[in-house]
Design a protein around this motif. Structure first.
Motif, PDB file in Angstrom:
ATOM      1  N   ASN A  55       0.847  -1.183   0.000  1.00 58.68           N
ATOM      2  CA  ASN A  55       0.000   0.000   0.000  1.00 58.68           C
ATOM      3  C   ASN A  55       0.884   1.236   0.000  1.00 58.68           C
ATOM      4  O   ASN A  55       2.103   1.146  -0.108  1.00 58.68           O
ATOM      5  N   THR A  56       0.276   2.402   0.143  1.00 62.62           N
ATOM      6  CA  THR A  56       1.044   3.643   0.063  1.00 62.62           C
ATOM      7  C   THR A  56       2.085   3.741   1.167  1.00 62.62           C
ATOM      8  O   THR A  56       3.250   4.098   0.925  1.00 62.62           O
ATOM      9  N   LEU A 117       1.448  -2.753  -6.842  1.00 59.20           N
ATOM     10  CA  LEU A 117       0.553  -1.742  -6.286  1.00 59.20           C
ATOM     11  C   LEU A 117      -0.673  -1.629  -7.174  1.00 59.20           C
ATOM     12  O   LEU A 117      -0.561  -1.585  -8.405  1.00 59.20           O
ATOM     13  N   GLU A 121      -6.017   0.834  -4.426  1.00 57.01           N
ATOM     14  CA  GLU A 121      -5.500   0.696  -3.071  1.00 57.01           C
ATOM     15  C   GLU A 121      -4.440   1.745  -2.742  1.00 57.01           C
ATOM     16  O   GLU A 121      -4.282   2.104  -1.579  1.00 57.01           O
ATOM     17  N   SER A 122      -3.724   2.213  -3.772  1.00 53.69           N
ATOM     18  CA  SER A 122      -2.637   3.183  -3.548  1.00 53.69           C
ATOM     19  C   SER A 122      -2.666   4.278  -4.606  1.00 53.69           C
ATOM     20  O   SER A 122      -1.700   4.449  -5.359  1.00 53.69           O
TER      21      SER A 122
END
Length: 336
Positions: A55-56, A117, A121-122
């Motif tokens: 994720n980020t 990624l 989600e990011s």
């Protein structure tokens, strides 16, 4: 022009992020401890998942923040069903095969990691790196500067794991040996041998039968038509891109002769399309001959029915092949 701007913008953005991100600590010992902990966590993560789905926060910590002495091969994709990204699913499968080959190779180390990624989600990472679409793979080097060669864009490159392996090996220089998760398919040799024998035998027969064929309009018309059919079936594209005859999927054990994405093609697929074109052309020639010749009515009817069947059946199969590769294509005849 837009693609060149995107490549340049991504390069400048990633380079700026890598060199402007502050160090984790000014003290060397503290920085070394932070690096060792990051590598340990990544190795544990890799044991569970050969491709780490970040994720980020994880991407910022393990990739953008320093210290970092390892390279990251990151895939940017969009797997949510409502995105309808068919190439993304295939690219992820090939990326998994690539990461598995690295994990079980003799050169496996803690210097290269594979991450993925998802846009939903990011989205912040996509926005930060100016990644406009997917799938895209970036090589984020440990020490050297990020360049345009560190971008593997599936819109201009092949989607197979074999081609990604060559690119990763070139960018990282750490992959020892050959890519072995796919076994090469050699079924094309009998095809080539059969075509060569047929052409040579036909040429010998024609030369022995009637040497004035060189002045025949029909001969040159057929020769030109064969060349057009071969080129329109993708022969030059395959020659330039170096596509394989077919591929055996490691995770299914099946051999695929037709690629189900619209931007890639196998050699076997080219032969299939050429056969369809030939049969469609033959059907049109039979219909034209039946309409203009002076032969008896029964033979003309047989030629008409045969020509119509060839035209309808093989054109329907050709449309089915287009729908297989481009799922939203709306047209069909007889068959799905």
């Amino acid at each position: 022009m837009e693609e060149c701007w995107w490549l340049q913008h991504v390069s400048l953005t990633v380079v700026a992020l890598m060199f402007m991100t502050p160090e984790a600590s000014a003290h060397p010992d503290q920085g070394q401890k932070v690096l060792e902990e990051k590598v340990r966590q990544l190795m544990d993560w890799t044991k569970r998942d050969r491709v780490m789905r970040m994720n980020t926060a994880a991407f910022n910590h393990f990739v953008l923040e320093k210290p970092r002495n390892y390279s990251v091969i990151a895939m940017f994709t969009a797997l949510q069903r409502f995105r309808s990204c068919a190439p993304c699913k295939l690219a992820v499968e090939e990326f998994q095969v690539l990461a598995g080959s690295w994990q079980f190779s003799s050169a496996f180390s803690n210097k290269v990691f594979f991450a993925m990624l998802d846009f939903d989600e990011s989205p912040e990472v996509f926005k930060t790196l100016q990644v406009k679409g997917g799938p895209v793979v970036l090589h984020l080097p440990a020490k050297s500067e990020f360049t345009a060669d560190d971008i593997y864009n599936f819109q201009v490159r092949d989607i197979s794991a074999q081609h990604m392996f060559t690119w990763v090996d070139d960018r990282t220089g750490r992959w020892m040996g050959n890519f072995t998760t796919r076994q090469p398919v050699h079924f094309h040799y009998p095809f080539k041998l059969g075509i060569s024998v047929a052409l040579i035998g036909g040429l010998v027969y024609v030369l022995k039968w009637k040497r004035t064929f060189i002045f025949s309009k029909n001969f040159w018309a057929v020769l030109a038509l064969c060349f057009v059919i071969l080129m329109s079936s993708g022969r030059m594209w395959i020659h330039i891109r170096g596509a394989p005859f077919a591929e055996s999927k490691t995770h299914t054990g099946q051999t695929h002769y037709i690629q189900d994405t619209y931007f890639f093609q196998y050699v076997a697929e080219m032969y299939i399309i050429s056969l369809f074109y030939m049969c469609i052309t033959l059907g049109m020639v039979l219909l034209s001959t039946a309409a203009t010749s002076r032969m008896n009515i029964i033979r003309r009817k047989i030629m008409s029915v045969t020509g119509m069947c060839l035209l309808v059946i093989f054109f329907s199969w050709l449309l089915s092949l287009v729908r297989l590769k481009y799922h939203v294509y709306p047209f069909r005849i007889l068959m799905n």
